[in-house]
Design an enzyme around this catalytic site. Structure first.
Site, short mmCIF file in Angstrom:
data_model
loop_
_atom_site.label_atom_id
_atom_site.label_comp_id
_atom_site.label_asym_id
_atom_site.label_seq_id
_atom_site.Cartn_x
_atom_site.Cartn_y
_atom_site.Cartn_z
CD GLN A 104 -2.41 -1.35 2.72
OE1 GLN A 104 -3.40 -0.73 3.10
NE2 GLN A 104 -1.78 -2.20 3.51
CG ASN A 105 4.10 1.17 2.35
OD1 ASN A 105 3.01 1.37 2.89
ND2 ASN A 105 5.06 0.47 2.90
CG ASP A 107 7.79 3.89 1.12
OD1 ASP A 107 8.01 2.95 0.34
OD2 ASP A 107 7.53 3.74 2.33
CG HIS A 122 -3.06 2.54 -1.64
ND1 HIS A 122 -3.04 2.50 -0.27
CD2 HIS A 122 -4.17 1.83 -2.02
CE1 HIS A 122 -4.09 1.78 0.16
NE2 HIS A 122 -4.77 1.36 -0.88
CB CYS A 152 -5.30 17.43 -22.38
SG CYS A 152 -5.56 17.04 -20.63
CB THR A 190 -1.11 -3.02 6.75
OG1 THR A 190 -2.29 -2.29 6.41
CG2 THR A 190 -1.40 -4.51 6.78
CB SER A 191 -3.97 -0.10 10.62
OG SER A 191 -4.44 0.49 9.43
CG ASN A 215 1.09 -4.43 13.28
OD1 ASN A 215 1.35 -3.70 14.24
ND2 ASN A 215 0.41 -4.02 12.24
CD GLU A 217 0.13 -0.29 18.10
OE1 GLU A 217 -0.99 -0.04 17.61
OE2 GLU A 217 0.96 0.58 18.40
P1 OAD Z 1 -1.51 2.69 9.24
O1 OAD Z 1 -0.87 3.92 9.77
O2 OAD Z 1 -2.98 2.63 9.20
O3 OAD Z 1 -0.99 1.42 10.06
C1 OAD Z 1 0.38 1.22 10.30
C2 OAD Z 1 0.55 -0.12 10.99
O4 OAD Z 1 1.95 -0.38 11.12
C3 OAD Z 1 -0.04 -0.19 12.42
O5 OAD Z 1 -0.81 -1.37 12.55
C4 OAD Z 1 1.21 -0.23 13.31
O6 OAD Z 1 1.00 -0.99 14.50
C5 OAD Z 1 2.20 -0.91 12.39
N1 OAD Z 1 3.62 -0.63 12.69
C6 OAD Z 1 4.16 0.49 13.23
N2 OAD Z 1 5.50 0.37 13.30
C7 OAD Z 1 5.82 -0.85 12.79
C8 OAD Z 1 7.04 -1.55 12.58
N3 OAD Z 1 8.22 -1.02 12.90
N4 OAD Z 1 6.98 -2.80 12.05
C9 OAD Z 1 5.78 -3.35 11.72
N5 OAD Z 1 4.60 -2.73 11.88
C10 OAD Z 1 4.61 -1.50 12.41
O7 OAD Z 1 -0.87 2.46 7.78
P2 OAD Z 1 -1.38 1.55 6.59
O8 OAD Z 1 -1.96 0.28 7.08
O9 OAD Z 1 -0.27 1.47 5.61
O10 OAD Z 1 -3.78 5.07 1.92
O11 OAD Z 1 -2.53 2.44 5.98
C11 OAD Z 1 -3.23 1.99 4.86
C12 OAD Z 1 -3.54 3.14 3.96
O12 OAD Z 1 -4.20 4.18 4.70
C13 OAD Z 1 -2.34 3.84 3.35
O13 OAD Z 1 -1.86 3.21 2.18
C14 OAD Z 1 -2.88 5.19 3.04
C15 OAD Z 1 -3.61 5.46 4.33
O14 OAD Z 1 -4.60 6.40 4.26
C16 OAD Z 1 -3.89 6.05 1.03
O15 OAD Z 1 -3.25 7.08 1.12
C17 OAD Z 1 -4.84 5.76 -0.08
#
Ligand code: OAD
Length: 243
Positions: A104-105, A107, A122, A152, A190-191, A215, A217
């Protein structure tokens, strides 16, 4: 749940002798590179207005503001390095016949770590895309992008997916197919609350697949996981990927 011992060893053994593996990653895998996640303490959506910065309406109302924010993020991405978690997944790809990294990243850190078969659900911040004709313009390094008028009559926008938008269909179909055929699915950093990405773990993984969550959490995906490894990506991924 097991942070070290038997569960971790079992995953490592399984990965040594498996044909098809997928990983689904989120912003948590880049946290140890120094990039913020979106939610939780210090998360981007705690201090930034998502509807202003990550929606077509927000872009229509203030494209300059949106570009300024994404230019800052692109500059931040360029200043950090892939971490041991990204590198471990790149090594895993070279030892598994059928490996797909679904992220989903935006970066680019997986690609910079050497991962090749990367599906960016994404989008990415390497490109701008015209919001009318879909013409693509590569963005270089961390240079600010100001020239957002397209000939355009449309406007160049960041090449990412915003809220309320569909994922790129070809990328989504490839991700769903890869996850469906995977014998092991690693769900990392990912959350699990943004769909359809999260549904790869909840609906697309085969019933016989081993789902492993990494994760620190608990998440809504934890209950779907066969193995939950509570810890960080940079600490745990190198321990389950040998070689
Ligand atoms: P979130 O910020 O929702 O979740 C980040 C997750 O990473 C959480 O569950 C943390 O516990 C976990 N975490 C933190 N540090 C960590 C580490 N060192 N190792 C492993 N896990 C760790 O981010 P995403 O799930 O990526 O979408 O969010 C999904 C989407 O929501 C993103 O792609 C973005 C956002 O809005 C768009 O922009 C369309």
């Amino acid at each position: 749940m097991d942070e070290g011992g038997a569960a971790l060893e079992a995953v490592r053994e399984r990965l040594r002798d498996v044909r098809s593996v997928s990983a689904l990653t989120g912003s948590g895998i880049s946290a140890e590179s120094g990039l913020p996640t979106f939610r939780g303490a210090g998360g981007l959506w705690g201090t930034h207005r998502v509807e202003q910065l990550a929606s077509p309406d927000g872009f229509a109302s203030d494209p300059q503001l949106v570009w300024t924010w994404y230019n800052e993020r692109r500059a931040a991405h360029a200043q950090v390095e892939p971490n041991a978690g990204h590198h471990a997944l790149a090594r895993l790809e070279s030892s598994v016949p059928d490996f797909t990294l679904v992220t989903q990243n935006v970066d680019s850190l997986h690609r910079r770590a050497g991962s090749r078969n990367v599906l960016e659900l994404h989008g990415n911040l390497r490109e701008a895309r015209c919001n009318r004709c879909a013409d693509i313009r590569p963005l270089e390094g961390g240079i600010a992008f100001e020239d957002f008028e397209h000939e355009c009559g449309g406007r160049f926008r960041p090449g990412v997916v915003w809220f309320g938008e569909a994922l790129p269909a070809d990328v989504w179909e490839a991700a769903a197919a890869a996850v469906t055929r995977a014998e092991v699915l690693l769900v990392v950093g990912t959350s699990g609350i943004v769909h359809p990405a999260a549904s790869l773990a909840t609906h697309y993984a085969a019933p016989r697949a081993l789902i492993v969550e990494i994760n620190p959490e608990a998440t809504p995906l934890s209950e779907y996981a066969d193995v939950v490894l509570r810890g960080t990506a940079a600490a745990l991924l190198p321990r389950i990927v040998t070689g």
